[in-house]
Scaffold this motif. Structure first.
Motif: not given
Ligand SMILES: N[C@@H](CCC(=O)N[C@@H](CS)C(=O)NCC(=O)O)C(=O)O
Length: 275
Positions: A51-52, A58, A94, A145, A226, A222, A62, A178, A255, A54
């Motif tokens: 996802g975003l 990741n 992001d 995601s 989203r 979300f 994880k 999203w 994760f 990453c």
């Molecule tokens: N920072 C973003 C959210 C980013 C997020 O939650 N990313 C997820 C996938 S959508 C993720 O896997 N993040 C990397 C991690 O947790 O290692 C926001 O609050 O809008």
């Protein structure tokens, strides 16, 4: 192609590779987990899209996926989430640019030259993997995601290419959720162009009946705005697709949630890949 990392893991090997990709016109990295079963012969492949925010790291660090892949004898291929490097376009936020490809093939400048992650994930990467690693051509696809959206659109746009598809907390209708910022930037202002890359629109129009496994935490911040699993449910009903949606009480988006349910997803794909 260069190997950047190799780690013994659950009797197999977690590797990270880099190569010059044609689709995205830059160096791309991807993770490959080779389970112990590859010693005896080629294994089927589960592609996992992240996802975003990453990279390819990741998920492999994880999720704990390797334990389940070793149990079931699946190779896991986990690509980066966007093109990267000098000169690759980016923008504020992001949810657009680096780490936010939405797995489409962009048609609009400046994105269209390199944001072609769909072609990369569906065609270029599997061709490379099938040439260089001990794998069969049996493929399945899953994601988290933005990667859940990616997995759904890959399966929907290429019927028969994947034996099974699943998603954890997917962005179910990117053009309404999203991806509201990225879709017009990558694909232009015409909503008809977005429909070709929106999982719910594709599900409504698909002639092939799909079976989807989806997990979603009910404490995911979300969820309503989203991710919109309610739209996925409606689209599956309208299109006659089977949706096995598990709403998990108390789980958020991260994760800890992915690690809790990735074993179910690997088992689901293993049964389709070995059928
Ligand atoms: N920072 C973003 C959210 C980013 C997020 O939650 N990313 C997820 C996938 S959508 C993720 O896997 N993040 C990397 C991690 O947790 O290692 C926001 O609050 O809008």
């Amino acid at each position: 192609m260069r190997r950047l990392e190799s780690h013994a893991c659950f009797g197999g090997t977690q590797e990270v590779w880099a190569h010059d990709a044609t689709s995205t016109a830059c160096e791309m990295r991807f993770g490959v987990y080779l389970p112990p079963q590859v010693q005896a012969g080629p294994c089927p492949v589960l592609y996992f899209l992240s996802g975003l925010t990453c990279t390819e790291q990741n998920f492999i660090q994880k999720s704990g996926v390797q334990r389940y892949a070793a149990e079931h004898g699946l190779v896991i291929v986990s690509p980066d989430t966007s093109p990267r490097g000098d000169g690759v376009p980016d923008a504020e936020g992001d949810d657009i640019g680096l780490s936010a490809s939405f797995y489409v093939d962009a048609t609009q400048a400046p994105w269209s030259a390199q944001y072609r992650m769909h072609a990369y994930v569906v065609q270029e990467l599997p061709a490379l993997v099938e040439q260089h690693f001990p794998v069969t051509d049996a493929r399945s696809i899953a994601g988290h995601s933005m990667g859940g959206h990616g997995a759904l659109i890959c399966a929907l746009r290429h019927p028969g290419r994947y034996r099974s598809v699943s998603a954890l907390a997917p962005i179910c209708s990117a053009s309404r959720g999203w991806g509201r910022k990225a879709f017009p930037a990558y694909l232009g202002d015409d909503p008809d162009a977005w429909r070709e890359w929106d999982a719910c629109d594709l599900l409504r129009g698909s002639h092939d009946r799909l079976s989807l496994l989806v997990d979603q935490g009910d404490a995911d911040p979300f969820l309503a705005e989203r991710l919109q699993p309610d739209l996925l449910q409606k689209a599956c009903t309208a299109g006659g697709h089977t949706l096995d949606l598990h709403l998990r009480p108390g789980y958020d988006h991260g994760f800890y949630f992915v690690a809790s349910f990735i074993g179910d997803h690997v088992a689901y794909h293993a049964s389709a890949l070995k059928a």
